[in-house]
Design an enzyme around this catalytic site. Structure first.
Site, PDB file in Angstrom:
ATOM      1  N   ARG A 136      18.758 108.726 191.592  1.00  0.00           N
ATOM      2  CA  ARG A 136      20.128 108.791 191.094  1.00  0.00           C
ATOM      3  C   ARG A 136      20.272 107.691 190.046  1.00  0.00           C
ATOM      4  NH1 ARG A 136      20.387 108.907 196.825  1.00  0.00           N
ATOM      5  NH2 ARG A 136      21.184 110.879 197.676  1.00  0.00           N
ATOM      6  N   LYS A 158      22.233 105.799 198.809  1.00  0.00           N
ATOM      7  CA  LYS A 158      23.598 105.834 199.317  1.00  0.00           C
ATOM      8  C   LYS A 158      23.682 105.183 200.685  1.00  0.00           C
ATOM      9  CE  LYS A 158      25.312 109.939 196.886  1.00  0.00           C
ATOM     10  NZ  LYS A 158      25.875 111.309 197.035  1.00  0.00           N
ATOM     11  N   HIS A 219      21.292 113.156 186.003  1.00  0.00           N
ATOM     12  CA  HIS A 219      21.157 113.880 187.266  1.00  0.00           C
ATOM     13  C   HIS A 219      20.314 115.145 187.102  1.00  0.00           C
ATOM     14  CE1 HIS A 219      22.433 113.439 191.372  1.00  0.00           C
ATOM     15  NE2 HIS A 219      22.701 114.728 191.464  1.00  0.00           N
ATOM     16  N   ARG A 222      16.814 114.351 187.981  1.00  0.00           N
ATOM     17  CA  ARG A 222      16.613 114.362 189.441  1.00  0.00           C
ATOM     18  C   ARG A 222      16.439 115.806 189.933  1.00  0.00           C
ATOM     19  NH1 ARG A 222      17.800 111.622 194.406  1.00  0.00           N
ATOM     20  NH2 ARG A 222      19.268 112.718 195.769  1.00  0.00           N
ATOM     21  N   HIS A 245      18.072 112.459 200.860  1.00  0.00           N
ATOM     22  CA  HIS A 245      19.139 113.295 201.409  1.00  0.00           C
ATOM     23  C   HIS A 245      19.345 112.987 202.890  1.00  0.00           C
ATOM     24  CE1 HIS A 245      18.680 116.618 198.117  1.00  0.00           C
ATOM     25  NE2 HIS A 245      19.454 115.615 197.730  1.00  0.00           N
ATOM     26  N   TYR A 254      17.604 123.569 196.324  1.00  0.00           N
ATOM     27  CA  TYR A 254      16.503 123.592 195.365  1.00  0.00           C
ATOM     28  C   TYR A 254      15.526 124.728 195.657  1.00  0.00           C
ATOM     29  CZ  TYR A 254      18.261 119.019 194.060  1.00  0.00           C
ATOM     30  OH  TYR A 254      19.068 117.991 193.642  1.00  0.00           O
TER      31      TYR A 254
END
Length: 280
Positions: A136, A158, A219, A222, A245, A254
């Site tokens: 990210r 995150k 992004h 990514r 994730h 994806y």
């Protein structure tokens, strides 16, 4: 409401010059904010704003969920901009609209390689790290020199969650070469001893692709990283872990993209998909 209109104009200039948004997107943001100013309940006291979106939501309730969500997203971005620039905004009537997830839009390896041929050293390194690590933009900003080990890099994602991502030897060499001409104290990307901001790096990357006539966001790199891995046989569990994730279900999108690309390739390649060519 002149304060809001003035703030809107500053926000739109920010989207154009810093974020690199297209004229069409900027126009849609402008229209959404104008609708908000016309139809929402707005009170301004000593520069503080109380904003109730319910009247606006009633006005646009007959529109498609995706359209409503796009308008509200533009308004939320504007409100975040106001808050980031010191304006106090109390927001009401901002419940989310559920819409189907759309597939991400990766770009091709050839397009990335083409952009790298003309990119300045900072942009080239930033693009390469995003593309080869699936980061990210916030993770790239916080990437430190001490995080780059032999064959692996520690990434803080995150929620301060950490993960290790493989680093190929040529990328490590690229980082070292960049540091020889752009030495930094702690972070990979610094200016005058300070960590570069997300906006600065984002603008650098967008500008590099614009040089070759492409509109590409960080992004998307990514997305491309994840798509390339899955299309070339990587396990979804491994890709999910590499992307950071929280749930593997997030990575499932994806695989859907991979299937869509395979269908496109099939339609382009199989002779029965082009019956008119057989009759020539």
């Amino acid at each position: 409401m002149s304060e809001l209109y003035n703030a809107k104009e500053a926000f739109l200039k920010y989207l154009d010059s810093i974020r690199g948004y297209s004229p069409l997107t900027i126009r849609s943001y402008n229209d959404a904010i104008d609708e908000m100013i016309r139809h929402a309940e707005i009170e301004i006291h000593n520069g503080d704003i109380l904003l109730n979106l319910m009247p606006l939501r009633l006005k646009i309730a007959s529109l498609k969920a995706k359209t409503i969500a796009a308008k509200l997203s533009a308004i939320r971005s504007f409100i975040k901009y106001l808050r980031d620039n010191g304006t106090s905004v109390e927001l009401r009537g901002d419940e989310s609209i559920k819409i189907p997830k759309t597939l991400p839009k990766p770009i091709t390896h050839e397009q990335i390689s083409h952009a790298l041929q003309y990119a300045e050293p900072q942009a080239a390194l930033a693009i390469t790290l995003l593309y080869t690590m699936g980061l990210r933009i916030s993770e790239l900003t916080h990437l430190r020199l001490q995080d780059m080990g032999e064959g692996w890099s520690r990434v803080r994602g995150k929620g301060s969650k950490e993960r290790d991502i493989p680093i190929i030897e040529s990328i490590s060499a690229m980082v070292l070469a960049y540091q020889r001409t752009n030495p930094s104290r702690e972070y990979i990307f610094e200016a005058k001893g300070e960590k570069l901001s997300e906006n600065s790096l984002r603008y650098t990357i967008i500008k590099a692709f614009a040089k070759v006539g492409l509109k590409v966001t960080p992004h998307q790199l990514r997305h491309t990283y994840a798509t390339e891995l899955l299309n070339n046989g990587a396990r979804i569990a491994d890709v999910s872990e590499l992307l950071g994730h929280a749930s593997m279900s997030t990575t499932q999108i994806y695989t859907k993209l991979g299937n869509a690309l395979k269908m496109d390739h099939y339609r382009q390649s199989h002779p029965l998909c082009h019956p008119h060519e057989d009759s020539k």
